[in-house]
Design an enzyme around this catalytic site. Structure first.
Site, PDB file in Angstrom:
ATOM      1  N   ALA A  12       5.686   1.903  10.968  1.00  0.00           N
ATOM      2  CA  ALA A  12       5.739   2.840   9.793  1.00  0.00           C
ATOM      3  C   ALA A  12       6.820   2.126   8.337  1.00  0.00           C
ATOM      4  O   ALA A  12       5.960   2.705   7.196  1.00  0.00           O
ATOM      5  CB  ALA A  12       6.607   3.846  10.326  1.00  0.00           C
ATOM      6  N   SER A  13       7.644   1.550   9.545  1.00  0.00           N
ATOM      7  CA  SER A  13       8.041   1.484   8.226  1.00  0.00           C
ATOM      8  C   SER A  13       8.079  -0.147   7.429  1.00  0.00           C
ATOM      9  O   SER A  13       8.552  -0.351   6.134  1.00  0.00           O
ATOM     10  CB  SER A  13       9.793   1.062   8.640  1.00  0.00           C
ATOM     11  OG  SER A  13       9.736  -0.518   9.400  1.00  0.00           O
ATOM     12  N   GLY A  14       7.312  -0.589   7.818  1.00  0.00           N
ATOM     13  CA  GLY A  14       6.739  -1.826   6.896  1.00  0.00           C
ATOM     14  C   GLY A  14       5.634  -1.777   5.671  1.00  0.00           C
ATOM     15  O   GLY A  14       5.667  -0.471   4.927  1.00  0.00           O
ATOM     16  N   GLU A  37       7.780   2.806  15.280  1.00  0.00           N
ATOM     17  CA  GLU A  37       8.047   1.437  15.575  1.00  0.00           C
ATOM     18  C   GLU A  37       8.734   1.142  16.609  1.00  0.00           C
ATOM     19  O   GLU A  37       8.101   1.931  17.171  1.00  0.00           O
ATOM     20  CB  GLU A  37       9.155   2.211  13.996  1.00  0.00           C
ATOM     21  CG  GLU A  37       8.592   1.209  12.931  1.00  0.00           C
ATOM     22  CD  GLU A  37       8.793   0.054  12.671  1.00  0.00           C
ATOM     23  OE1 GLU A  37       8.996  -0.873  13.478  1.00  0.00           O
ATOM     24  OE2 GLU A  37       8.353  -0.035  11.607  1.00  0.00           O
ATOM     25  N   GLY A 126      -9.307  -8.339   8.112  1.00  0.00           N
ATOM     26  CA  GLY A 126      -8.552  -8.997   7.925  1.00  0.00           C
ATOM     27  C   GLY A 126      -8.602  -8.855   6.222  1.00  0.00           C
ATOM     28  O   GLY A 126      -7.057  -9.144   5.637  1.00  0.00           O
ATOM     29  N   HIS A 158       0.241 -15.704  -1.820  1.00  0.00           N
ATOM     30  CA  HIS A 158       1.010 -13.993  -1.158  1.00  0.00           C
ATOM     31  C   HIS A 158       2.452 -14.268  -1.112  1.00  0.00           C
ATOM     32  O   HIS A 158       3.084 -15.582  -1.649  1.00  0.00           O
ATOM     33  CB  HIS A 158       0.814 -13.782   0.684  1.00  0.00           C
ATOM     34  CG  HIS A 158      -0.751 -13.513   0.725  1.00  0.00           C
ATOM     35  ND1 HIS A 158      -2.079 -14.503   1.089  1.00  0.00           N
ATOM     36  CD2 HIS A 158      -1.315 -12.476   0.236  1.00  0.00           C
ATOM     37  CE1 HIS A 158      -3.337 -13.438   1.326  1.00  0.00           C
ATOM     38  NE2 HIS A 158      -2.236 -12.509   0.505  1.00  0.00           N
ATOM     39  N   LYS A 162       5.230 -13.518   3.959  1.00  0.00           N
ATOM     40  CA  LYS A 162       3.721 -13.183   4.564  1.00  0.00           C
ATOM     41  C   LYS A 162       4.309 -14.570   5.762  1.00  0.00           C
ATOM     42  O   LYS A 162       4.406 -15.353   5.870  1.00  0.00           O
ATOM     43  CB  LYS A 162       2.912 -13.931   3.796  1.00  0.00           C
ATOM     44  CG  LYS A 162       1.749 -13.532   4.722  1.00  0.00           C
ATOM     45  CD  LYS A 162       0.244 -13.501   4.094  1.00  0.00           C
ATOM     46  CE  LYS A 162      -1.188 -13.332   4.637  1.00  0.00           C
ATOM     47  NZ  LYS A 162      -1.342 -12.289   5.690  1.00  0.00           N
ATOM     48  N   THR A 169      -7.810 -12.826   4.909  1.00  0.00           N
ATOM     49  CA  THR A 169      -8.459 -13.172   3.543  1.00  0.00           C
ATOM     50  C   THR A 169      -9.799 -14.581   3.724  1.00  0.00           C
ATOM     51  O   THR A 169     -11.057 -14.530   3.089  1.00  0.00           O
ATOM     52  CB  THR A 169      -7.808 -12.517   2.412  1.00  0.00           C
ATOM     53  OG1 THR A 169      -7.263 -11.350   2.928  1.00  0.00           O
ATOM     54  CG2 THR A 169      -9.356 -11.933   1.901  1.00  0.00           C
TER      55      THR A 169
HETATM   56  N1  LIG Z   1      -5.921  -6.185   6.316  1.00  0.00           N
HETATM   57  C1  LIG Z   1      -5.575  -5.955   5.208  1.00  0.00           C
HETATM   58  O1  LIG Z   1      -5.994  -5.411   4.452  1.00  0.00           O
HETATM   59  C2  LIG Z   1      -4.139  -6.281   5.206  1.00  0.00           C
HETATM   60  C3  LIG Z   1      -3.707  -6.600   6.300  1.00  0.00           C
HETATM   61  N2  LIG Z   1      -2.402  -6.738   6.336  1.00  0.00           N
HETATM   62  C4  LIG Z   1      -1.736  -7.320   7.412  1.00  0.00           C
HETATM   63  O2  LIG Z   1      -0.582  -6.651   7.610  1.00  0.00           O
HETATM   64  C5  LIG Z   1       0.419  -7.157   8.871  1.00  0.00           C
HETATM   65  C6  LIG Z   1       1.528  -6.080   8.299  1.00  0.00           C
HETATM   66  O3  LIG Z   1       1.814  -6.988   7.373  1.00  0.00           O
HETATM   67  P1  LIG Z   1       3.565  -6.020   6.173  1.00  0.00           P
HETATM   68  O4  LIG Z   1       3.005  -4.731   6.368  1.00  0.00           O
HETATM   69  O5  LIG Z   1       3.222  -6.821   4.964  1.00  0.00           O
HETATM   70  O6  LIG Z   1       4.074  -6.742   7.175  1.00  0.00           O
HETATM   71  P2  LIG Z   1       5.696  -5.879   7.800  1.00  0.00           P
HETATM   72  O7  LIG Z   1       6.766  -6.865   8.150  1.00  0.00           O
HETATM   73  O8  LIG Z   1       6.276  -5.265   6.368  1.00  0.00           O
HETATM   74  O9  LIG Z   1       5.396  -4.747   8.275  1.00  0.00           O
HETATM   75  C7  LIG Z   1       5.297  -5.181   9.775  1.00  0.00           C
HETATM   76  C8  LIG Z   1       5.614  -3.507  10.632  1.00  0.00           C
HETATM   77  O10 LIG Z   1       4.926  -3.420  11.862  1.00  0.00           O
HETATM   78  C9  LIG Z   1       6.086  -3.524  12.756  1.00  0.00           C
HETATM   79  N3  LIG Z   1       6.371  -3.989  13.929  1.00  0.00           N
HETATM   80  C10 LIG Z   1       6.204  -5.148  14.374  1.00  0.00           C
HETATM   81  N4  LIG Z   1       5.715  -4.723  16.117  1.00  0.00           N
HETATM   82  C11 LIG Z   1       5.439  -3.742  16.891  1.00  0.00           C
HETATM   83  C12 LIG Z   1       5.696  -2.927  17.642  1.00  0.00           C
HETATM   84  N5  LIG Z   1       5.650  -3.359  18.754  1.00  0.00           N
HETATM   85  N6  LIG Z   1       6.092  -1.312  17.826  1.00  0.00           N
HETATM   86  C13 LIG Z   1       6.156  -0.275  16.709  1.00  0.00           C
HETATM   87  N7  LIG Z   1       5.614  -1.475  15.278  1.00  0.00           N
HETATM   88  C14 LIG Z   1       6.017  -2.676  15.707  1.00  0.00           C
HETATM   89  C15 LIG Z   1       7.259  -4.297  11.864  1.00  0.00           C
HETATM   90  O11 LIG Z   1       8.916  -3.150  12.784  1.00  0.00           O
HETATM   91  C16 LIG Z   1       7.432  -2.990  10.390  1.00  0.00           C
HETATM   92  O12 LIG Z   1       7.732  -2.682  10.180  1.00  0.00           O
HETATM   93  C17 LIG Z   1       0.001  -8.511   8.166  1.00  0.00           C
HETATM   94  O13 LIG Z   1      -0.575  -9.396   9.748  1.00  0.00           O
HETATM   95  C18 LIG Z   1      -0.651  -8.444   7.048  1.00  0.00           C
HETATM   96  O14 LIG Z   1      -0.716 -10.314   7.093  1.00  0.00           O
HETATM   97  C19 LIG Z   1      -1.238  -6.721   5.184  1.00  0.00           C
HETATM   98  C20 LIG Z   1      -2.123  -6.082   4.044  1.00  0.00           C
HETATM   99  C21 LIG Z   1      -3.551  -5.624   4.111  1.00  0.00           C
HETATM  100  O1  LIG Z   2       0.103 -10.199   4.302  1.00  0.00           O
HETATM  101  C1  LIG Z   2      -0.471  -9.572   3.551  1.00  0.00           C
HETATM  102  O2  LIG Z   2       0.159  -8.894   2.426  1.00  0.00           O
HETATM  103  C2  LIG Z   2      -1.418  -9.581   3.183  1.00  0.00           C
HETATM  104  N1  LIG Z   2      -2.339 -10.034   4.334  1.00  0.00           N
HETATM  105  C3  LIG Z   2      -3.733 -10.007   4.101  1.00  0.00           C
HETATM  106  C4  LIG Z   2      -4.637 -11.810   4.742  1.00  0.00           C
HETATM  107  O3  LIG Z   2      -3.937 -11.918   5.150  1.00  0.00           O
HETATM  108  O4  LIG Z   2      -5.240 -11.795   3.688  1.00  0.00           O
HETATM  109  C5  LIG Z   2      -4.883  -9.170   3.283  1.00  0.00           C
HETATM  110  C6  LIG Z   2      -3.849  -9.226   2.033  1.00  0.00           C
HETATM  111  O5  LIG Z   2      -3.790 -10.527   1.376  1.00  0.00           O
HETATM  112  C7  LIG Z   2      -2.556  -9.103   1.950  1.00  0.00           C
END
Ligand SMILES: NC(=O)C1=CN([C@@H]2O[C@H](COP(=O)(O)OP(=O)(O)OC[C@H]3O[C@@H](n4cnc5c(N)ncnc54)[C@H](O)[C@@H]3O)[C@@H](O)[C@H]2O)C=CC1
Ligand SMILES: O=C(O)C1=N[C@H](C(=O)O)C[C@H](O)C1
Length: 269
Positions: A12-14, A37, A126, A158, A162, A169
């Protein structure tokens, strides 16, 4: 009146967690049923709206996934690979649709997700944006139309936080290029060149990653031949594109048969 599907947001905080919470709270098609979280996180036990610096949303952040998922029809999960694998089993147990945005998954994580998808609906991609998923299709078509005189390179940028490379992607785009060309990505992939690499091997698909600042996500697929170059590009400037896609996937998944789906299924591309 029918109750709207209740969705739990993990992490939630991410960066994505907060974007998802805002998107669901503003939606008239779903309701925020829970926020999760890590145990020990400062937000646990507090109202998530107040944690994000706004008014209360009436949802307390929990560190108990089973309790949260039991109340929900969907779980939207952008966290980390080990957490996502654990959530896949628990969401399947709760018969909640599991939308997975987490990247950096290794083959063993994907195998565990496949196992959970035998009993539940999982939508994993992804990248959840319409633009990228369309670019994936275009990449496949262009690769199919061109022969190996055209070198294929995927370049991504990115933000500095990251943790995985190549991005999820970039791997989707590379996979599409490989499929279009009729090869496997495992065979063709060359990632992160450094040192005396020798000349480029014909038919390979190269990957390069840039990390810096607050770049949301930028992807180029370059087809380079003698005398000309095609560049297919997607620029993400706002994370709402991913959150909107994930919400769409959670709603689409309601009532689907158990299985492992992707955004192509959701968007009908
Ligand atoms: N598929 C898509 O469209 C996209 C994918 N992503 C992916 O999403 C993931 C997260 O990205 P961000 O939000 O930027 O990272 P972030 O690091 O800001 O957030 C991740 C969150 O997950 C929480 N977390 C980790 N382990 C946990 C657990 N066991 N229980 C509950 N919470 C837990 C962390 O405390 C943190 O708040 C990455 O793998 C990123 O590549 C990001 C943007 C778009
Ligand atoms: O970590 C990110 O921020 C993002 N992750 C995804 C990826 O690994 O492609 C999607 C987006 O590009 C943002």
């Amino acid at each position: 009146m029918q109750t709207l599907p209740g969705l739990v947001v993990t992490g939630a905080s991410g960066r994505m967690g907060q974007m998802l919470i805002r998107t669901i709270a503003a939606s008239d098609k779903a309701r925020l049923a829970g926020c999760l979280e890590r145990p020990g996180h400062a937000w646990v036990g507090r109202d998530v709206g107040e944690c994000m610096g706004g008014g209360p949303l009436g949802v307390l952040v929990t560190d108990d996934p089973l309790e949260a998922f039991a109340q929900a029809q969907g779980v939207i999960d952008f966290t980390a690979p080990a957490a996502t694998v654990a959530f896949a089993a628990l969401a399947a147990q709760a018969r909640a649709v599991h939308v997975i945005g987490t990247t950096g998954l290794e083959p063993e994580h994907i195998a565990a997700i496949e196992a959970a998808a035998r009993h539940a609906v999982i939508v994993r991609a992804g990248n959840m944006s319409l633009g990228v998923n369309l670019l994936v299709r275009l990449t496949q078509k262009v690769a199919q139309a061109l022969d190996a005189d055209w070198d294929i390179e995927v370049v991504e940028a990115h933000h500095r936080m990251k943790v995985d490379a190549p991005s999820g992607t970039a791997l989707m785009l590379g996979q599409a290029a490989a499929e279009g060309r009729g090869v496997t990505l495992e065979q063709a992939m060359v990632s992160g060149r450094d040192g005396i690499t020798g000349a480029r091997e014909r038919g390979t698909i190269g990957f390069s990653a840039i990390r810096g600042g607050d770049v949301v996500g930028e992807h180029d697929v370059i087809f380079a031949a003698d005398g000309e170059r095609i560049v297919l590009r997607h620029l993400a400037t706002d994370r709402t594109i991913f959150a909107r896609g994930a919400l769409k996937a959670a709603l689409w998944g309601q009532g689907q048969k158990p299985g492992h789906y992707d955004m192509m299924d959701v968007l009908g591309l």
